[in-house]
Design an enzyme around this catalytic site. Sequence first.
Site, mmCIF file in Angstrom:
data_model
loop_
_atom_site.group_PDB
_atom_site.id
_atom_site.type_symbol
_atom_site.label_atom_id
_atom_site.label_comp_id
_atom_site.label_asym_id
_atom_site.label_seq_id
_atom_site.Cartn_x
_atom_site.Cartn_y
_atom_site.Cartn_z
ATOM 1 N NE ARG A 148 -2.334 -1.686 3.686
ATOM 2 C CZ ARG A 148 -3.199 -1.766 4.704
ATOM 3 N NH1 ARG A 148 -3.208 -0.861 5.642
ATOM 4 N NH2 ARG A 148 -4.070 -2.752 4.741
ATOM 5 C CB THR A 149 1.047 4.244 -2.167
ATOM 6 O OG1 THR A 149 1.289 3.398 -3.271
ATOM 7 C CG2 THR A 149 1.965 5.434 -2.235
ATOM 8 C CG LEU A 150 0.853 3.667 4.080
ATOM 9 C CD1 LEU A 150 1.266 3.377 5.500
ATOM 10 C CD2 LEU A 150 -0.657 3.872 4.038
#
Lengths: 235, 245
Positions: B22-24
Amino acid sequence: MDLNMNVNAPHSMGTTIIGVTYNGGVVLGADSRTSTGMYVANRASEKITQLTDNVYVCRSGSAADSQLVSDYVRYFLHQHTIQLGQPATVKVAANLIRLLSYNNKNMLQTGLIVGGWDKYEGGKIYGIPLGGTLVEQPFTIGGSGSSYLYGFFDQAWKEGMTKDEAEQLVVKAVSLAIARDGASGGVVRTVIINSEGVTRNFYPGDKLQLWHDELEPQNSLLDILNAPSPEPMNI
Amino acid sequence: MNFMASKQPENFLLGPESDSQRTLYPYVTGTSVVALKYKDGILMAADMGGSYGSTLRYKNVERMKPIGKHSLLGASGEISDFQEILRYLDDLILYDNMWDDGNSLGPKEVHNYLTRLMYNRRNKFNPLWNSLVLGGVKKGEKYLGTVSMIGVNFEDNHVATGFGNHLARPILRQEWHENLSFEDGVKLLEKCMRVLLYRDRSAINKLQIAKITEEGVTISQPYSLKTYWEFSAFANPAQGAVGTW
């Protein structure tokens, strides 16, 4: 003084890395300090790594991550060269690095500078920072020490430098960054890549120019104390 | 001694979930994109900056790209995700061309594709961290739409991303009208970009303006805007109020 120095902290290359194009090729430069928390794990590391005969990469950030990415890309490029039947281009090498960096962006912590020479585009430099953005640039800087060099390069960079001008610029820049960045230090290594091939150079810390508030190194205080007094003036 | 995880901040994935991606947070980002419909098509403007946190690190990033024959895509947000979107669109256009049936994807279709792309990534909690502006002309019909990183999409006569939402859209609401000439459109966009330059910390003074008409896409060479600093109050802020901060 922190006695519980975290010697088990992940090895990180604080680092200063630089890639510069000149008329005929590229010059890559880097410092040589690898730190584990506050301890210098290796004071003479080699941060400019070979990917193929004509393409090298400067590594910064996590030592482990950058080594793995380099190893994978070297492996892929090896196969690619066999299949292609001729040397890989710098663009291909850079894109392979980007692929790994982008697709594993949540786990990797490494900023890389790919530089090399191929017969189609000549000397090229590609910056691949955290996140996996790919940016082709005439020159680029990276690593923690690079913060201190933005102003320097804004002023000192010129288009169309000669090989020697470019290398001197790189050595000066890494040396300036080492002076101010605690995470950079040791020696300055450069790699020059052009149509003729690859030249590796080594500039030990004590051979670099002295900057503000730095003193000429001495063997011992005793040499200073025992230095001859100045001659009296004769009028 | 504690072995601490290398980079992840506290709000990152807990142990067992670390396989899923997941790109945070974004790393290298572009700021506002502003676009409007004019007489012959769409005009779009974006500066050439790629910021790395608060550092204005890259000053030659092209944030607007032609897509196929009929569309122009501008992006703000994470540049690596924008580069990936361009690859997806490349595949899409290639596939469309391979049909070789005389039809080609228009801006409305590309906008729809992007909306699905962004929304589905959002549902997997792994967004492409961009706000996109998609403009184009096909068979005389002008189209201008936008998609955000969470999949919010709409079309309008004028759109903006990021800071542009707050600073440029009010200007556009006031001064946009149907059938703007090219010159008036450019001047209006430049007015917006100048305000953004004054008031957006991540803006740089190097921008491009792109035009798309039935004939095709033209992206201008990079150029800089003049700025005005000669207000007497700027030279002497304390004149009317001695001792002021």
